[in-house]
Write a protein that holds these residues in place. Sequence first.
Motif, PDB file in Angstrom:
ATOM      1  N   VAL A  64       5.032 -11.872 -56.218  1.00  0.00           N
ATOM      2  CA  VAL A  64       3.775 -12.294 -55.582  1.00  0.00           C
ATOM      3  C   VAL A  64       2.922 -13.075 -56.575  1.00  0.00           C
ATOM      4  CG1 VAL A  64       1.587 -11.458 -54.625  1.00  0.00           C
ATOM      5  CG2 VAL A  64       3.748 -10.449 -53.865  1.00  0.00           C
ATOM      6  N   ASP A  65       2.837 -12.579 -57.806  1.00  0.00           N
ATOM      7  CA  ASP A  65       2.028 -13.257 -58.830  1.00  0.00           C
ATOM      8  C   ASP A  65       2.584 -14.647 -59.139  1.00  0.00           C
ATOM      9  OD1 ASP A  65       0.413 -11.045 -58.957  1.00  0.00           O
ATOM     10  OD2 ASP A  65       1.355 -10.206 -60.754  1.00  0.00           O
ATOM     11  N   LEU A  66       3.920 -14.761 -59.256  1.00  0.00           N
ATOM     12  CA  LEU A  66       4.517 -16.058 -59.539  1.00  0.00           C
ATOM     13  C   LEU A  66       4.327 -17.029 -58.377  1.00  0.00           C
ATOM     14  CD1 LEU A  66       7.866 -15.064 -61.330  1.00  0.00           C
ATOM     15  CD2 LEU A  66       5.942 -16.314 -62.318  1.00  0.00           C
ATOM     16  N   ALA A  67       4.464 -16.542 -57.147  1.00  0.00           N
ATOM     17  CA  ALA A  67       4.274 -17.403 -55.980  1.00  0.00           C
ATOM     18  C   ALA A  67       2.850 -17.944 -55.936  1.00  0.00           C
ATOM     19  CB  ALA A  67       4.595 -16.619 -54.701  1.00  0.00           C
ATOM     20  N   ARG A  68       1.885 -17.076 -56.223  1.00  0.00           N
ATOM     21  CA  ARG A  68       0.484 -17.507 -56.219  1.00  0.00           C
ATOM     22  C   ARG A  68       0.235 -18.544 -57.318  1.00  0.00           C
ATOM     23  NH1 ARG A  68      -1.707 -12.936 -57.247  1.00  0.00           N
ATOM     24  NH2 ARG A  68      -1.842 -12.272 -55.064  1.00  0.00           N
ATOM     25  N   ARG A  69       0.817 -18.298 -58.494  1.00  0.00           N
ATOM     26  CA  ARG A  69       0.585 -19.204 -59.622  1.00  0.00           C
ATOM     27  C   ARG A  69       1.212 -20.577 -59.390  1.00  0.00           C
ATOM     28  NH1 ARG A  69       3.022 -18.922 -64.789  1.00  0.00           N
ATOM     29  NH2 ARG A  69       3.767 -16.806 -64.360  1.00  0.00           N
ATOM     30  N   ARG A 120      10.959 -15.658 -52.988  1.00  0.00           N
ATOM     31  CA  ARG A 120      12.047 -14.709 -52.785  1.00  0.00           C
ATOM     32  C   ARG A 120      13.374 -15.440 -52.568  1.00  0.00           C
ATOM     33  NH1 ARG A 120      11.556  -9.555 -50.826  1.00  0.00           N
ATOM     34  NH2 ARG A 120      13.832  -9.608 -51.032  1.00  0.00           N
ATOM     35  N   THR A 121      13.335 -16.540 -51.811  1.00  0.00           N
ATOM     36  CA  THR A 121      14.548 -17.325 -51.572  1.00  0.00           C
ATOM     37  C   THR A 121      15.115 -17.856 -52.881  1.00  0.00           C
ATOM     38  OG1 THR A 121      13.837 -17.989 -49.354  1.00  0.00           O
ATOM     39  CG2 THR A 121      15.477 -19.380 -50.441  1.00  0.00           C
ATOM     40  N   LEU A 122      14.245 -18.377 -53.738  1.00  0.00           N
ATOM     41  CA  LEU A 122      14.696 -18.908 -55.022  1.00  0.00           C
ATOM     42  C   LEU A 122      15.165 -17.779 -55.941  1.00  0.00           C
ATOM     43  CD1 LEU A 122      15.108 -21.466 -56.631  1.00  0.00           C
ATOM     44  CD2 LEU A 122      12.740 -21.324 -57.419  1.00  0.00           C
ATOM     45  N   LEU A 123      14.494 -16.628 -55.877  1.00  0.00           N
ATOM     46  CA  LEU A 123      14.900 -15.469 -56.679  1.00  0.00           C
ATOM     47  C   LEU A 123      16.321 -15.039 -56.326  1.00  0.00           C
ATOM     48  CD1 LEU A 123      14.193 -13.152 -58.678  1.00  0.00           C
ATOM     49  CD2 LEU A 123      13.341 -11.874 -56.697  1.00  0.00           C
ATOM     50  N   GLU A 124      16.626 -14.959 -55.022  1.00  0.00           N
ATOM     51  CA  GLU A 124      17.975 -14.577 -54.588  1.00  0.00           C
ATOM     52  C   GLU A 124      19.005 -15.582 -55.093  1.00  0.00           C
ATOM     53  OE1 GLU A 124      19.248 -12.112 -52.713  1.00  0.00           O
ATOM     54  OE2 GLU A 124      17.419 -11.015 -52.190  1.00  0.00           O
ATOM     55  N   ALA A 125      18.655 -16.872 -55.046  1.00  0.00           N
ATOM     56  CA  ALA A 125      19.586 -17.908 -55.490  1.00  0.00           C
ATOM     57  C   ALA A 125      19.840 -17.811 -56.993  1.00  0.00           C
ATOM     58  CB  ALA A 125      19.030 -19.289 -55.135  1.00  0.00           C
ATOM     59  N   VAL A 126      18.781 -17.542 -57.772  1.00  0.00           N
ATOM     60  CA  VAL A 126      18.940 -17.394 -59.223  1.00  0.00           C
ATOM     61  C   VAL A 126      19.784 -16.168 -59.541  1.00  0.00           C
ATOM     62  CG1 VAL A 126      17.712 -16.992 -61.389  1.00  0.00           C
ATOM     63  CG2 VAL A 126      16.806 -18.629 -59.739  1.00  0.00           C
ATOM     64  N   LEU A 127      19.578 -15.092 -58.789  1.00  0.00           N
ATOM     65  CA  LEU A 127      20.379 -13.878 -58.990  1.00  0.00           C
ATOM     66  C   LEU A 127      21.858 -14.156 -58.728  1.00  0.00           C
ATOM     67  CD1 LEU A 127      20.532 -10.763 -59.444  1.00  0.00           C
ATOM     68  CD2 LEU A 127      20.251 -10.531 -56.971  1.00  0.00           C
ATOM     69  N   PRO A 185      12.140 -25.188 -47.015  1.00  0.00           N
ATOM     70  CA  PRO A 185      11.290 -26.375 -46.820  1.00  0.00           C
ATOM     71  C   PRO A 185      10.203 -26.532 -47.878  1.00  0.00           C
ATOM     72  CG  PRO A 185      10.901 -24.702 -45.106  1.00  0.00           C
ATOM     73  CD  PRO A 185      12.134 -24.314 -45.822  1.00  0.00           C
ATOM     74  N   GLU A 186       9.664 -25.416 -48.382  1.00  0.00           N
ATOM     75  CA  GLU A 186       8.612 -25.513 -49.397  1.00  0.00           C
ATOM     76  C   GLU A 186       9.157 -25.946 -50.753  1.00  0.00           C
ATOM     77  OE1 GLU A 186       5.723 -22.337 -49.697  1.00  0.00           O
ATOM     78  OE2 GLU A 186       6.328 -21.604 -47.730  1.00  0.00           O
ATOM     79  N   LEU A 187      10.481 -25.846 -50.924  1.00  0.00           N
ATOM     80  CA  LEU A 187      11.105 -26.212 -52.198  1.00  0.00           C
ATOM     81  C   LEU A 187      11.816 -27.551 -52.106  1.00  0.00           C
ATOM     82  CD1 LEU A 187      12.611 -22.708 -53.084  1.00  0.00           C
ATOM     83  CD2 LEU A 187      10.375 -23.634 -53.720  1.00  0.00           C
ATOM     84  N   GLY A 188      11.441 -28.355 -51.120  1.00  0.00           N
ATOM     85  CA  GLY A 188      12.020 -29.685 -50.975  1.00  0.00           C
ATOM     86  C   GLY A 188      13.323 -29.698 -50.221  1.00  0.00           C
ATOM     87  N   GLY A 189      13.593 -28.658 -49.425  1.00  0.00           N
ATOM     88  CA  GLY A 189      14.851 -28.588 -48.681  1.00  0.00           C
ATOM     89  C   GLY A 189      15.949 -27.985 -49.539  1.00  0.00           C
ATOM     90  N   LYS A 215       9.459 -31.096 -57.913  1.00  0.00           N
ATOM     91  CA  LYS A 215      10.635 -30.819 -58.737  1.00  0.00           C
ATOM     92  C   LYS A 215      10.237 -30.005 -59.971  1.00  0.00           C
ATOM     93  CE  LYS A 215      13.590 -34.116 -59.256  1.00  0.00           C
ATOM     94  NZ  LYS A 215      14.250 -35.372 -59.732  1.00  0.00           N
ATOM     95  N   ALA A 216       9.103 -30.349 -60.598  1.00  0.00           N
ATOM     96  CA  ALA A 216       8.626 -29.598 -61.756  1.00  0.00           C
ATOM     97  C   ALA A 216       8.245 -28.177 -61.360  1.00  0.00           C
ATOM     98  CB  ALA A 216       7.435 -30.313 -62.385  1.00  0.00           C
ATOM     99  N   THR A 217       7.663 -28.027 -60.154  1.00  0.00           N
ATOM    100  CA  THR A 217       7.304 -26.690 -59.667  1.00  0.00           C
ATOM    101  C   THR A 217       8.544 -25.820 -59.495  1.00  0.00           C
ATOM    102  OG1 THR A 217       5.301 -27.460 -58.551  1.00  0.00           O
ATOM    103  CG2 THR A 217       6.279 -25.412 -57.748  1.00  0.00           C
ATOM    104  N   VAL A 218       9.576 -26.371 -58.866  1.00  0.00           N
ATOM    105  CA  VAL A 218      10.817 -25.628 -58.638  1.00  0.00           C
ATOM    106  C   VAL A 218      11.463 -25.259 -59.973  1.00  0.00           C
ATOM    107  CG1 VAL A 218      13.159 -25.767 -57.706  1.00  0.00           C
ATOM    108  CG2 VAL A 218      11.223 -26.624 -56.371  1.00  0.00           C
ATOM    109  N   SER A 219      11.501 -26.205 -60.908  1.00  0.00           N
ATOM    110  CA  SER A 219      12.115 -25.951 -62.209  1.00  0.00           C
ATOM    111  C   SER A 219      11.391 -24.833 -62.961  1.00  0.00           C
ATOM    112  CB  SER A 219      12.127 -27.232 -63.041  1.00  0.00           C
ATOM    113  OG  SER A 219      12.671 -26.996 -64.319  1.00  0.00           O
ATOM    114  N   GLY A 220      10.064 -24.906 -62.985  1.00  0.00           N
ATOM    115  CA  GLY A 220       9.289 -23.879 -63.688  1.00  0.00           C
ATOM    116  C   GLY A 220       9.412 -22.516 -63.039  1.00  0.00           C
TER     117      GLY A 220
END
Length: 270
Positions: free
Chosen positions: A13-18, A27-34, A46-50, A71-76
């Motif tokens: 939640v804190d990371l999403a807000r930041r 959460r979607t990106l977290l699952e993908a990284v895992l 859609p919020e991550l550029g598709g 792209k910088a947001t997704v990378s960070g």
Amino acid sequence: MRKLTGQGEQAVVDLARRYGVSTDAARTLLEAVLQGNGTRAQFSHPELGGSGQWMASGMTMIGDMFNNGLKATVSGLASELSNLLASMPVYMPAPPPPPPPAAGGQPGVVHPANLSTWWPGDLGQPSSVGGQNDSRYAVFPTARRLAVQSGGGPVRIHDTLDHLVSGVQQQQGATPGTLSFSSQHGTFTVDSLPLASTAPPASAAPRQYLAPVPGPVVGTPEPDPAAAATGGTDPEVILATIDRLSDLHQRGVLSDDEFSAKKAELLARL
């Protein structure tokens, strides 16, 4: 999606807000990284550029290819989620699978072989289990533990530190029971990990005795991870340990003084 721990949910939640995205996108990106063992991710939101890809080496691609800010947001965000997975138990342990039907097809009757496991039950559900020759292992990423048993001896529980274990192999010509694993840091031997606890073989004691040793008792010094990781004065092992300590220092796990002290101690053994 898998259930998060309370601490993991608050961190997401804190990371999403930041980063200015919804918790669902995070959460979607977290699952993908895992799924990518902390070093890569394939995602679609859609919020991550598709649809897109991320790699810890620095490559990030998103469907909205000309949106450099996104792209910088997704990378960070992906980088911080990778660090989060390596620094704390983010997910709740998976529930154990239902017991298989006994002979005759009667569901709900547990076969005697399924009454217990060879590792301490308090570790939760392993992400992977396997064996090589006379050794067997079980990986518990949520608890950051690796259980290993060789030749029917005691079960050794190792702290996996910040390793995201992704594979295992047995070195040719190595001492029987010497397993080597792979993670985002490369290949490492099980003996390079700090020993957290030991437990007798499942046949040597009642199940309740197989619980892992709890945290250190007040007044009892904790084991030195650096000393346990070196396993002696092998220069290659010592240098590899310094590299891992440096990584922990850069992540903020070790302070400047702690890193300098451990580094000096290890260099003195060369």
